[in-house]
Design an enzyme around this catalytic site. Structure first.
Site, PDB file in Angstrom:
ATOM      1  N   ASP A   1       1.289  -3.357   9.481  1.00 17.51           N
ATOM      2  CA  ASP A   1       2.711  -3.353   9.132  1.00 17.51           C
ATOM      3  C   ASP A   1       3.573  -3.620  10.361  1.00 17.51           C
ATOM      4  O   ASP A   1       4.532  -4.404  10.319  1.00 17.51           O
ATOM      5  CB  ASP A   1       3.117  -1.991   8.554  1.00 17.51           C
ATOM      6  CG  ASP A   1       2.998  -1.925   7.045  1.00 17.51           C
ATOM      7  OD1 ASP A   1       2.486  -2.879   6.436  1.00 17.51           O
ATOM      8  OD2 ASP A   1       3.421  -0.895   6.471  1.00 17.51           O
ATOM      9  N   GLU A   2       3.260  -2.937  11.455  1.00 18.02           N
ATOM     10  CA  GLU A   2       4.056  -3.085  12.669  1.00 18.02           C
ATOM     11  C   GLU A   2       4.003  -4.528  13.176  1.00 18.02           C
ATOM     12  O   GLU A   2       5.010  -5.062  13.663  1.00 18.02           O
ATOM     13  CB  GLU A   2       3.555  -2.130  13.762  1.00 18.02           C
ATOM     14  CG  GLU A   2       3.496  -0.664  13.374  1.00 18.02           C
ATOM     15  CD  GLU A   2       4.857  -0.018  13.199  1.00 18.02           C
ATOM     16  OE1 GLU A   2       5.881  -0.729  13.147  1.00 18.02           O
ATOM     17  OE2 GLU A   2       4.899   1.221  13.117  1.00 18.02           O
TER      18      GLU A   2
ATOM     19  N   HIS B   1       6.378  -6.596  11.072  1.00 13.35           N
ATOM     20  CA  HIS B   1       7.767  -6.330  11.440  1.00 13.35           C
ATOM     21  C   HIS B   1       8.102  -6.955  12.793  1.00 13.35           C
ATOM     22  O   HIS B   1       9.207  -7.469  12.995  1.00 13.35           O
ATOM     23  CB  HIS B   1       8.009  -4.825  11.481  1.00 13.35           C
ATOM     24  CG  HIS B   1       7.824  -4.156  10.153  1.00 13.35           C
ATOM     25  ND1 HIS B   1       7.559  -2.812  10.016  1.00 13.35           N
ATOM     26  CD2 HIS B   1       7.857  -4.657   8.883  1.00 13.35           C
ATOM     27  CE1 HIS B   1       7.440  -2.518   8.732  1.00 13.35           C
ATOM     28  NE2 HIS B   1       7.609  -3.624   8.037  1.00 13.35           N
TER      29      HIS B   1
ATOM     30  N   THR C   1       4.210  -0.390  18.994  1.00 13.67           N
ATOM     31  CA  THR C   1       3.592   0.465  17.973  1.00 13.67           C
ATOM     32  C   THR C   1       2.391  -0.223  17.335  1.00 13.67           C
ATOM     33  O   THR C   1       1.420   0.447  16.959  1.00 13.67           O
ATOM     34  CB  THR C   1       4.620   0.872  16.901  1.00 13.67           C
ATOM     35  OG1 THR C   1       5.300  -0.287  16.415  1.00 13.67           O
ATOM     36  CG2 THR C   1       5.642   1.843  17.469  1.00 13.67           C
TER      37      THR C   1
ATOM     38  N   GLU D   1       8.449   1.379   6.725  1.00 15.59           N
ATOM     39  CA  GLU D   1       8.099   2.262   7.832  1.00 15.59           C
ATOM     40  C   GLU D   1       7.944   3.707   7.381  1.00 15.59           C
ATOM     41  O   GLU D   1       7.146   4.457   7.946  1.00 15.59           O
ATOM     42  CB  GLU D   1       9.174   2.174   8.917  1.00 15.59           C
ATOM     43  CG  GLU D   1       9.216   0.854   9.668  1.00 15.59           C
ATOM     44  CD  GLU D   1       8.201   0.804  10.793  1.00 15.59           C
ATOM     45  OE1 GLU D   1       7.610   1.847  11.104  1.00 15.59           O
ATOM     46  OE2 GLU D   1       7.998  -0.287  11.357  1.00 15.59           O
TER      47      GLU D   1
ATOM     48  N   GLU E   1       7.040   8.155  14.083  1.00 15.26           N
ATOM     49  CA  GLU E   1       7.262   7.502  12.790  1.00 15.26           C
ATOM     50  C   GLU E   1       8.130   8.354  11.870  1.00 15.26           C
ATOM     51  O   GLU E   1       8.956   7.835  11.116  1.00 15.26           O
ATOM     52  CB  GLU E   1       5.918   7.217  12.117  1.00 15.26           C
ATOM     53  CG  GLU E   1       4.987   6.290  12.871  1.00 15.26           C
ATOM     54  CD  GLU E   1       5.388   4.830  12.780  1.00 15.26           C
ATOM     55  OE1 GLU E   1       6.342   4.510  12.043  1.00 15.26           O
ATOM     56  OE2 GLU E   1       4.747   3.993  13.452  1.00 15.26           O
TER      57      GLU E   1
ATOM     58  N   TRP F   1       0.846  -1.194   0.000  1.00 13.34           N
ATOM     59  CA  TRP F   1       0.000   0.000   0.000  1.00 13.34           C
ATOM     60  C   TRP F   1       0.879   1.241   0.000  1.00 13.34           C
ATOM     61  O   TRP F   1       2.030   1.208   0.437  1.00 13.34           O
ATOM     62  CB  TRP F   1      -0.937   0.001   1.208  1.00 13.34           C
ATOM     63  CG  TRP F   1      -0.259   0.072   2.553  1.00 13.34           C
ATOM     64  CD1 TRP F   1       0.086  -0.971   3.361  1.00 13.34           C
ATOM     65  CD2 TRP F   1       0.156   1.263   3.257  1.00 13.34           C
ATOM     66  NE1 TRP F   1       0.678  -0.522   4.509  1.00 13.34           N
ATOM     67  CE2 TRP F   1       0.738   0.847   4.478  1.00 13.34           C
ATOM     68  CE3 TRP F   1       0.082   2.622   2.982  1.00 13.34           C
ATOM     69  CZ2 TRP F   1       1.249   1.743   5.413  1.00 13.34           C
ATOM     70  CZ3 TRP F   1       0.594   3.526   3.918  1.00 13.34           C
ATOM     71  CH2 TRP F   1       1.168   3.084   5.110  1.00 13.34           C
TER      72      TRP F   1
ATOM     73  N   GLU G   1       8.248  -2.812  18.139  1.00 13.73           N
ATOM     74  CA  GLU G   1       7.303  -3.045  17.043  1.00 13.73           C
ATOM     75  C   GLU G   1       5.959  -3.524  17.585  1.00 13.73           C
ATOM     76  O   GLU G   1       4.903  -3.137  17.071  1.00 13.73           O
ATOM     77  CB  GLU G   1       7.867  -4.062  16.052  1.00 13.73           C
ATOM     78  CG  GLU G   1       9.075  -3.582  15.259  1.00 13.73           C
ATOM     79  CD  GLU G   1       8.736  -2.454  14.294  1.00 13.73           C
ATOM     80  OE1 GLU G   1       7.840  -2.628  13.461  1.00 13.73           O
ATOM     81  OE2 GLU G   1       9.391  -1.401  14.382  1.00 13.73           O
TER      82      GLU G   1
ATOM     83  N   HIS H   1       4.521   5.262   6.949  1.00  8.39           N
ATOM     84  CA  HIS H   1       3.645   5.532   8.100  1.00  8.39           C
ATOM     85  C   HIS H   1       3.622   7.014   8.446  1.00  8.39           C
ATOM     86  O   HIS H   1       2.562   7.622   8.597  1.00  8.39           O
ATOM     87  CB  HIS H   1       4.105   4.721   9.321  1.00  8.39           C
ATOM     88  CG  HIS H   1       4.136   3.250   9.082  1.00  8.39           C
ATOM     89  ND1 HIS H   1       4.700   2.361   9.974  1.00  8.39           N
ATOM     90  CD2 HIS H   1       3.685   2.504   8.045  1.00  8.39           C
ATOM     91  CE1 HIS H   1       4.586   1.131   9.504  1.00  8.39           C
ATOM     92  NE2 HIS H   1       3.980   1.190   8.324  1.00  8.39           N
TER      93      HIS H   1
END
Length: 375
Positions: free
Chosen positions: A240-241, A244, A211, A138, A100, A57, A208, A141
């Protein structure tokens, strides 16, 4: 003014002339070789948690389309939804965004770790590919949250931009320039992860997940306030976090398999140092305790709390089967006991934090044009 503020902060932390000796490299060569030996494993088990650019995305998917004839109408709709967001929520969202946006610092920090660093910034080792790929993912974000807040019209972008300028300039702990400045004065901060990937990957495993929780909770609150688009934004970042987090916890899990004693003592050492948010040096030119104030609001709203901190610790203890480790040295067994018992100690602190929150003052935040928010 900036150096003065930083030095005042050092005094508050009781560093000054009695500061601890700075440790920058704490890995013997044989431990560095472990990470080099894990490169094939990392290629198969860590890089799979990066997404190809064409399947990822991008911020524009969640924002008004500037090439569309309806762009201004889309902006108007976004601004109407943003009107319903309370000021305390905006403070937390801004703080998350600033965290971020300081990404250049985090890339530089993780790339200093012994055994995994990319000396040329173009290395094709799996660790180097991960560091660059993680940074690229990252980076979206902060871009997305920044543009959303800009379009909302609810926040003072100049003050936010000043905060970012200060934060990136100060570095992960204090910045190399400031470290040299402190050395002249004998006030040298302790570098928490010491360019040691055992410590570094434990930190990122914890951070991670933190977040992931924080963005997940801002998504929940955005939906509660009627901004489903913002809820989708925060939820997508949280996803996403989580991905990760999986990569980093998997790496520490592997280290527990092949070097449990060093890994458990590193885990304990990192928790003794305390896992502080990477943006804890944030400053807006006005509030010397800005991070404390932001994090206190986040605690009160339930976005990120002392309970979450304890939950993350206990999650990692369980994830890595810490209680079941055997064959440890005496130091390793002490470290094992420490991290297994720490969660309950933190929960007692959380109870005190809740009591304190009921007596909190109301203060202005420059990020929202000095409107006041209860801590």
């Amino acid at each position: 003014m900036y150096f003065r503020m930083e030095l005042d902060n050092m005094k508050k932390l009781n560093l000054g002339q009695k500061a601890r000796v700075q440790v920058t490299h704490s890995m013997p060569q044989e431990k560095i070789e472990i990470f080099k030996s894990l490169e094939d494993w990392a290629k198969e088990n860590v890089l799979v948690h990066l997404k190809p650019v064409e399947k990822s995305w991008q911020p524009q998917q969640f924002l008004p389309d500037p090439k569309s004839d309806g762009f201004m109408d889309q902006v108007k709709e976004l601004r109407e939804r943003a009107k319903e967001l309370p000021d305390d929520y905006l403070v937390v969202l801004i703080g998350d965004m600033i965290t971020e946006e300081a990404l250049p610092t985090y890339h530089s920090w993780i790339n200093t770790n012994d055994g995994i660093r990319d000396e040329t910034c173009s290395s094709l080792t799996p660790w180097a590919i991960w560091i660059r790929g993680w940074t690229a993912e990252e980076n979206r974000h902060g871009d997305l949250l920044n543009k959303y807040l800009y379009l909302s019209g609810r926040v003072d972008m100049k003050q936010i931009e000043k905060t970012l300028h200060y934060l990136i300039g100060s570095g992960m702990v204090s910045g190399s320039t400031l470290i040299r400045y402190y050395q002249v004065l004998g006030a040298i901060p302790d570098l928490k992860t010491e360019n040691n990937p055992y410590l570094g990957f434990i930190y990122t495993s914890f951070q991670e997940r933190a977040t992931f929780i924080s963005h997940g909770n801002t998504a929940r609150l955005a939906k509660h306030y009627g901004d489903n688009n913002l809820a989708q934004i925060c939820g997508t970042i949280a996803s996403d976090e989580k991905r990760h987090e999986t990569a980093y916890t998997k790496t520490i899990g592997k280290l527990f398999e092949i070097d449990p004693d060093t890994t458990i003592t590193s885990f304990a050492k990192m928790m003794q140092k305390k896992i502080s948010m990477p943006a804890h040096w944030m400053y807006d030119g006005e509030d010397d305790n800005l991070f404390l104030h932001f994090s206190t609001v986040a605690q009160r709203l339930g976005v990120y709390t002392a309970k979450d901190y304890a939950d993350i610790l206990e999650f990692l203890v369980d994830k890595w089967n810490v209680e079941k480790l055997t064959g440890l040295s005496g130091e390793g067994r002490k470290a094992q006991d420490y991290v297994c018992e720490l969660g309950q100690r933190i929960r007692r602190l959380e109870e005190r934090a809740q009591l304190k929150a009921k007596q909190a003052p109301v203060i202005p935040f420059s990020w929202i044009f000095n409107r006041t928010v209860k801590l």
